[in-house]
Motif scaffolding. Structure first.
Motif, PDB file in Angstrom:
ATOM      1  N   GLN A 141     -33.383   3.897  99.062  1.00  0.00           N
ATOM      2  CA  GLN A 141     -32.784   4.844  98.129  1.00  0.00           C
ATOM      3  C   GLN A 141     -33.271   4.520  96.716  1.00  0.00           C
ATOM      4  O   GLN A 141     -33.148   3.390  96.252  1.00  0.00           O
ATOM      5  N   VAL A 142     -33.821   5.503  96.045  1.00  0.00           N
ATOM      6  CA  VAL A 142     -34.330   5.297  94.693  1.00  0.00           C
ATOM      7  C   VAL A 142     -33.195   5.394  93.688  1.00  0.00           C
ATOM      8  O   VAL A 142     -32.368   6.312  93.753  1.00  0.00           O
ATOM      9  N   GLN A 143     -33.153   4.467  92.779  1.00  0.00           N
ATOM     10  CA  GLN A 143     -32.225   4.523  91.653  1.00  0.00           C
ATOM     11  C   GLN A 143     -32.989   4.222  90.378  1.00  0.00           C
ATOM     12  O   GLN A 143     -33.982   3.490  90.398  1.00  0.00           O
ATOM     13  N   LEU A 144     -32.517   4.795  89.280  1.00  0.00           N
ATOM     14  CA  LEU A 144     -33.128   4.567  87.977  1.00  0.00           C
ATOM     15  C   LEU A 144     -32.157   3.803  87.097  1.00  0.00           C
ATOM     16  O   LEU A 144     -30.967   4.122  87.069  1.00  0.00           O
ATOM     17  N   VAL A 145     -32.663   2.830  86.367  1.00  0.00           N
ATOM     18  CA  VAL A 145     -31.850   2.070  85.426  1.00  0.00           C
ATOM     19  C   VAL A 145     -32.504   2.152  84.057  1.00  0.00           C
ATOM     20  O   VAL A 145     -33.677   1.782  83.896  1.00  0.00           O
ATOM     21  N   GLU A 146     -31.739   2.638  83.095  1.00  0.00           N
ATOM     22  CA  GLU A 146     -32.230   2.752  81.730  1.00  0.00           C
ATOM     23  C   GLU A 146     -31.772   1.562  80.897  1.00  0.00           C
ATOM     24  O   GLU A 146     -30.710   0.987  81.133  1.00  0.00           O
ATOM     25  N   SER A 147     -32.584   1.232  79.907  1.00  0.00           N
ATOM     26  CA  SER A 147     -32.225   0.181  78.966  1.00  0.00           C
ATOM     27  C   SER A 147     -32.950   0.425  77.650  1.00  0.00           C
ATOM     28  O   SER A 147     -33.836   1.288  77.579  1.00  0.00           O
ATOM     29  N   GLY A 148     -32.558  -0.335  76.637  1.00  0.00           N
ATOM     30  CA  GLY A 148     -33.270  -0.285  75.368  1.00  0.00           C
ATOM     31  C   GLY A 148     -32.560   0.435  74.248  1.00  0.00           C
ATOM     32  O   GLY A 148     -33.017   0.396  73.102  1.00  0.00           O
ATOM     33  N   GLY A 149     -31.468   1.095  74.560  1.00  0.00           N
ATOM     34  CA  GLY A 149     -30.733   1.762  73.490  1.00  0.00           C
ATOM     35  C   GLY A 149     -30.027   0.772  72.595  1.00  0.00           C
ATOM     36  O   GLY A 149     -29.993  -0.431  72.866  1.00  0.00           O
ATOM     37  N   GLY A 150     -29.459   1.270  71.509  1.00  0.00           N
ATOM     38  CA  GLY A 150     -28.733   0.408  70.603  1.00  0.00           C
ATOM     39  C   GLY A 150     -28.543   1.043  69.253  1.00  0.00           C
ATOM     40  O   GLY A 150     -28.742   2.251  69.088  1.00  0.00           O
ATOM     41  N   LEU A 151     -28.159   0.200  68.304  1.00  0.00           N
ATOM     42  CA  LEU A 151     -27.929   0.635  66.929  1.00  0.00           C
ATOM     43  C   LEU A 151     -29.099   0.183  66.068  1.00  0.00           C
ATOM     44  O   LEU A 151     -29.490  -0.985  66.106  1.00  0.00           O
ATOM     45  N   TYR A 167     -31.607  10.290  78.260  1.00  0.00           N
ATOM     46  CA  TYR A 167     -31.691  10.254  79.717  1.00  0.00           C
ATOM     47  C   TYR A 167     -33.145  10.395  80.158  1.00  0.00           C
ATOM     48  O   TYR A 167     -33.886  11.222  79.633  1.00  0.00           O
ATOM     49  N   CYS A 168     -33.522   9.610  81.159  1.00  0.00           N
ATOM     50  CA  CYS A 168     -34.819   9.817  81.802  1.00  0.00           C
ATOM     51  C   CYS A 168     -34.617  10.668  83.062  1.00  0.00           C
ATOM     52  O   CYS A 168     -33.586  10.577  83.723  1.00  0.00           O
ATOM     53  N   ASP A 169     -35.603  11.460  83.339  1.00  0.00           N
ATOM     54  CA  ASP A 169     -35.606  12.363  84.488  1.00  0.00           C
ATOM     55  C   ASP A 169     -36.974  12.225  85.140  1.00  0.00           C
ATOM     56  O   ASP A 169     -37.976  12.628  84.537  1.00  0.00           O
ATOM     57  N   LEU A 170     -36.999  11.637  86.324  1.00  0.00           N
ATOM     58  CA  LEU A 170     -38.276  11.363  86.972  1.00  0.00           C
ATOM     59  C   LEU A 170     -38.426  12.161  88.256  1.00  0.00           C
ATOM     60  O   LEU A 170     -37.509  12.206  89.089  1.00  0.00           O
ATOM     61  N   ASP A 171     -39.576  12.766  88.400  1.00  0.00           N
ATOM     62  CA  ASP A 171     -39.987  13.434  89.643  1.00  0.00           C
ATOM     63  C   ASP A 171     -40.811  12.393  90.399  1.00  0.00           C
ATOM     64  O   ASP A 171     -41.910  12.057  89.962  1.00  0.00           O
ATOM     65  N   LEU A 172     -40.244  11.881  91.506  1.00  0.00           N
ATOM     66  CA  LEU A 172     -40.846  10.752  92.205  1.00  0.00           C
ATOM     67  C   LEU A 172     -41.134  11.076  93.661  1.00  0.00           C
ATOM     68  O   LEU A 172     -40.377  11.824  94.297  1.00  0.00           O
ATOM     69  N   THR A 173     -42.199  10.496  94.153  1.00  0.00           N
ATOM     70  CA  THR A 173     -42.455  10.477  95.588  1.00  0.00           C
ATOM     71  C   THR A 173     -42.165   9.059  96.058  1.00  0.00           C
ATOM     72  O   THR A 173     -42.741   8.100  95.538  1.00  0.00           O
ATOM     73  N   ILE A 204     -41.141  10.057 103.861  1.00  0.00           N
ATOM     74  CA  ILE A 204     -41.509  10.095 102.445  1.00  0.00           C
ATOM     75  C   ILE A 204     -41.004  11.407 101.886  1.00  0.00           C
ATOM     76  O   ILE A 204     -41.151  12.459 102.524  1.00  0.00           O
ATOM     77  N   SER A 205     -40.414  11.354 100.714  1.00  0.00           N
ATOM     78  CA  SER A 205     -39.940  12.587 100.117  1.00  0.00           C
ATOM     79  C   SER A 205     -40.167  12.576  98.618  1.00  0.00           C
ATOM     80  O   SER A 205     -40.335  11.518  98.009  1.00  0.00           O
ATOM     81  N   ARG A 206     -40.166  13.765  98.060  1.00  0.00           N
ATOM     82  CA  ARG A 206     -40.336  13.940  96.617  1.00  0.00           C
ATOM     83  C   ARG A 206     -39.044  14.517  96.070  1.00  0.00           C
ATOM     84  O   ARG A 206     -38.598  15.580  96.517  1.00  0.00           O
ATOM     85  N   ASN A 207     -38.460  13.817  95.095  1.00  0.00           N
ATOM     86  CA  ASN A 207     -37.178  14.231  94.552  1.00  0.00           C
ATOM     87  C   ASN A 207     -37.114  13.953  93.062  1.00  0.00           C
ATOM     88  O   ASN A 207     -37.890  13.177  92.511  1.00  0.00           O
ATOM     89  N   GLU A 208     -36.151  14.585  92.438  1.00  0.00           N
ATOM     90  CA  GLU A 208     -35.872  14.357  91.025  1.00  0.00           C
ATOM     91  C   GLU A 208     -34.730  13.346  90.920  1.00  0.00           C
ATOM     92  O   GLU A 208     -33.749  13.435  91.663  1.00  0.00           O
ATOM     93  N   HIS A 209     -34.882  12.418  89.999  1.00  0.00           N
ATOM     94  CA  HIS A 209     -33.878  11.381  89.819  1.00  0.00           C
ATOM     95  C   HIS A 209     -33.553  11.243  88.341  1.00  0.00           C
ATOM     96  O   HIS A 209     -34.461  11.347  87.489  1.00  0.00           O
ATOM     97  N   TRP A 210     -32.284  10.970  88.051  1.00  0.00           N
ATOM     98  CA  TRP A 210     -31.837  10.810  86.671  1.00  0.00           C
ATOM     99  C   TRP A 210     -31.357   9.394  86.400  1.00  0.00           C
ATOM    100  O   TRP A 210     -30.736   8.761  87.273  1.00  0.00           O
ATOM    101  N   GLY A 211     -31.655   8.918  85.202  1.00  0.00           N
ATOM    102  CA  GLY A 211     -31.090   7.662  84.753  1.00  0.00           C
ATOM    103  C   GLY A 211     -29.652   7.862  84.306  1.00  0.00           C
ATOM    104  O   GLY A 211     -29.169   8.988  84.188  1.00  0.00           O
ATOM    105  N   GLN A 212     -28.976   6.745  84.042  1.00  0.00           N
ATOM    106  CA  GLN A 212     -27.555   6.808  83.700  1.00  0.00           C
ATOM    107  C   GLN A 212     -27.314   7.143  82.234  1.00  0.00           C
ATOM    108  O   GLN A 212     -26.186   7.424  81.845  1.00  0.00           O
ATOM    109  N   GLY A 213     -28.374   7.113  81.447  1.00  0.00           N
ATOM    110  CA  GLY A 213     -28.245   7.387  80.022  1.00  0.00           C
ATOM    111  C   GLY A 213     -28.085   6.110  79.221  1.00  0.00           C
ATOM    112  O   GLY A 213     -27.489   5.136  79.687  1.00  0.00           O
TER     113      GLY A 213
END
Length: 123
Positions: free
Chosen positions: A1-11, A94-100, A107-116
């Motif tokens: 199962q593909v999951q996306l993890v975002e990082s790098g935000g801040g003040l 938010y990142c939005d990735l079209d991944l295979t 094998i499948s191709r789907n769109e996945h979103w990061g958590q923000g």
């Protein structure tokens, strides 16, 4: 199962820089397309940058020349480098990735979103 993890935000102060990362887990075969969106309080989500693998990136007019989208396939990570930040860039990104990717026995191709990730730019 593909999951996306975002990082790098801040003040950050106006004029500063941040680099957002979006890393995919799972058996990733190909990053087809990358999009970065943002949503400020009380506003609709807007597309700020997008890139189809192998093609030139596109940027929203108000971030052109300041933001750079990139990807590192070996690290299964995409980036949004944000320079010369302004208070109006404050938003959740938010990142939005079209991944295979491998899914179960196939094998499948789907769109996945990061958590923000929150980006706050102070004046």
């Amino acid at each position: 199962q593909v999951q996306l993890v975002e990082s790098g935000g801040g003040l950050v102060q106006a004029g500063g820089s941040l680099r957002l990362s979006c890393t995919a887990s799972g058996i990733l075969l190909h990053i087809n397309k990358v999009k970065w969106y943002r949503q400020a309080p009380g506003k609709q989500r807007e597309l700020v940058a997008e890139m189809t693998t192998g093609s030139s990136p596109n940027y929203a007019e108000h971030v052109k020349g300041r933001f750079i989208i990139s990807q590192d396939n070996a690290k299964k990570t995409v980036y949004l480098q944000m320079n010369s930040l302004k208070p109006e860039d404050t938003a959740v990104y938010y990142c939005d990735l079209d991944l295979t990717a491998a899914q179960g026995m196939g094998i499948s191709r789907n769109e996945h979103w990061g958590q923000g990730t929150q980006v706050t730019v102070s004046s």
